[in-house]
Design an enzyme around this catalytic site. Structure first.
Site, PDB file in Angstrom:
ATOM      1  N   TYR A 175     -10.901   9.805   1.717  1.00 14.26           N
ATOM      2  CA  TYR A 175     -10.798  10.085   3.009  1.00 14.26           C
ATOM      3  C   TYR A 175     -11.424  11.451   3.262  1.00 14.26           C
ATOM      4  CZ  TYR A 175      -8.705  11.413   7.485  1.00 14.26           C
ATOM      5  OH  TYR A 175      -8.346  12.078   8.567  1.00 14.26           O
ATOM      6  N   ARG A 233      -0.528  21.135   5.591  1.00 13.37           N
ATOM      7  CA  ARG A 233       0.083  22.042   6.620  1.00 13.37           C
ATOM      8  C   ARG A 233       0.356  21.224   7.969  1.00 13.37           C
ATOM      9  NH1 ARG A 233      -4.368  25.590   9.123  1.00 13.37           N
ATOM     10  NH2 ARG A 233      -4.447  23.733  10.169  1.00 13.37           N
ATOM     11  N   ARG A 243       0.555   9.385  12.585  1.00 13.92           N
ATOM     12  CA  ARG A 243      -0.406   9.517  11.425  1.00 13.92           C
ATOM     13  C   ARG A 243      -0.196  10.615  10.660  1.00 13.92           C
ATOM     14  NH1 ARG A 243      -6.417   9.924  12.986  1.00 13.92           N
ATOM     15  NH2 ARG A 243      -6.415  11.943  13.812  1.00 13.92           N
ATOM     16  N   PHE A 304     -19.570  33.539   5.462  1.00 13.74           N
ATOM     17  CA  PHE A 304     -19.321  32.330   6.347  1.00 13.74           C
ATOM     18  C   PHE A 304     -18.392  31.419   5.619  1.00 13.74           C
ATOM     19  CE2 PHE A 304     -20.375  27.992   7.231  1.00 13.74           C
ATOM     20  CZ  PHE A 304     -19.936  27.533   8.438  1.00 13.74           C
TER      21      PHE A 304
END
Length: 448
Positions: A175, A233, A243, A304
């Protein structure tokens, strides 16, 4: 009067520097579509907006549009009311979204309006034609990356649409690959088109459950690390929406049957064991993330990549064995976020941060050695500190670029006026400007 804590002092100075003295590169605001894209970028993800705008000029617009295209795709998926009566049409839209962005007039009405987070999502979709116009102006090599990732992610979303969770850690990794690993892979493709070393960025890592070389690549694992931190978190927020992607095998091994059982106060011992198990699983990716970052050559690309990763490991320290995860969204202090932004420039900085946060988590672990995952957690922390080279991060404020003195003086003036540290003052003046700015009253920066 007491001493001003170095850590508080450093965070306060970094906040002042970031808020009042750190200037982002200018964007051409005469271009209506470009202006819309960057305004919307700042509205839907302030943290990413800042690091994106500091990328090299060649990468800035491609990465910004990449983010907005995927945010648009994600908004279609997340809005459960949109095309509710016609799920096949929604599936088709997700599968073909990568083609839609080639239409300079493409936009969606009434999409994103049911999301609780912000009205900016609906406005993004209503005026998505601006995003498409800037996409079409990009170099073809960056367009190809955006299309490819959007296609793969859209098809993956169809497979997961309607699901409320996953079963095993392997399912969890799969996932996370579709929702974040593909982003890491796409960004790496952009970086290599810009001139970074493709072989180094796609090197096979040591963590993760997949045997697929691409899913085992450092690029994919960078995305998995960030996504797992967000999933862990965001439990309280996600469970309200019906969900969460905590793998059921994680909590079932501790005697719970449903993911909703984690928020029941009587199940707190088992919930914390589940939480710590998942934190440990996320920590396993950190050495691979350090390996990836060690391969980045361009300093702006490095920052970044590095800033979100440092914020992620800082978040893991905050949420480890923290019961508040099951009742609210737990985030790191604004001051610490500001300091990470200002003090993450080199690989040495990242190594110091990772080593510091591993040491901080080890302190929490020492008070929790009866946790079933304690030995695995300790091993994960050992691996991080070994990879980071046992670096340490000083508590004091870095004084650089001629500005540090300004923040030092500002913090000292404040301390002189009030006779106490900013954290103490904000604790008693929760509605003060400083309290809101410094984030000690429960207000925290946006997620990465």
């Amino acid at each position: 009067m007491g001493l001003l804590p170095f850590e508080t002092f450093s965070e306060f100075g970094a906040l002042i520097q970031l808020k009042y003295f750190h200037k982002l590169p200018a964007i051409d605001r005469n271009d209506v579509s470009l202006k819309f894209c960057y305004d919307k970028l700042n509205q839907v993800s302030r943290s990413f907006a800042m690091v994106i705008q500091e990328l090299p000029d060649e990468l800035k617009h491609p990465v910004a549009i990449f983010y907005l295209v995927l945010r648009g795709l994600d908004t279609v998926e997340d809005d459960t009311e949109y095309l509710k009566e016609n799920p096949e049409a929604k599936h088709e839209l997700l599968r073909t979204f990568y083609q839609k962005i080639r239409n300079p007039n493409f936009h969606l009405e009434n999409c994103g309006g049911s999301l609780n987070a912000t009205a900016h999502y609906a406005d993004l979709m209503l005026h998505f034609d601006h995003v498409c116009k800037i996409f079409l102006s990009l170099d073809q090599k960056y367009q190809a990356v955006i299309e490819d990732v959007t296609m793969k992610m859209g098809c993956g979303m169809v497979d997961y649409l309607g699901m409320t969770g996953v079963d095993t850690v392997k399912d969890y990794d799969e996932y996370c690959h579709y929702v974040a690993g593909l982003v890491g892979i796409g960004l790496s493709d952009m970086f290599t088109a810009f001139g970074e070393d493709k072989q180094a960025l796609f090197k096979v890592g040591l963590s993760g459950s997949s045997e697929d070389p691409l899913k085992k690549s450092l690029s994919n694992l960078m995305g998995l690390f960030l996504q797992k931190v967000n999933i862990i978190r965001d439990y309280a927020e996600d469970i309200e929406e019906g969900r969460t992607f905590y793998p059921s095998s994680a909590f079932q091994q501790f005697g719970l049957t449903q993911v909703t059982d984690l928020k029941d106060p009587k199940n707190l011992p088992q919930a914390l064991k589940t939480l710590n198990y998942l934190v440990t699983d996320a920590l396993s990716h950190a050495p691979d993330c350090l390996e990836y970052m060690s391969s980045i050559k361009d300093p702006k690309v490095f920052s970044f990549c590095a800033i979100p990763q440092v914020m992620a490991i800082a978040t893991l320290v905050e949420i480890y064995n923290n019961p508040n995860v099951f009742v609210k969204n737990v985030k790191i202090r604004k001051g610490l976020t500001a300091r990470i932004f200002m003090e993450t420039k080199t690989l040495g900085d990242v190594q110091k941060w990772f080593s510091k946060f591993a040491a901080d988590l080890r302190v929490k672990l020492e008070k929790n050695l009866d946790d079933p995952s304690a030995q695995q957690t300790k091993q994960a922390l050992d691996n991080i500190q070994k990879k980071a080279g046992e670096k340490t991060m000083k508590n004091g404020l870095k004084i650089s670029s001629g500005f540090g003195l300004v923040s030092v003086v500002s913090a000292l003036v404040y301390y002189t006026l009030y006779g106490r540290s900013p954290s103490t003052v904000s604790a008693t003046r929760g509605s003060s400007i400083l309290g809101r700015l410094f984030g000690w009253t429960g207000l925290t920066p946006s997620g990465i």
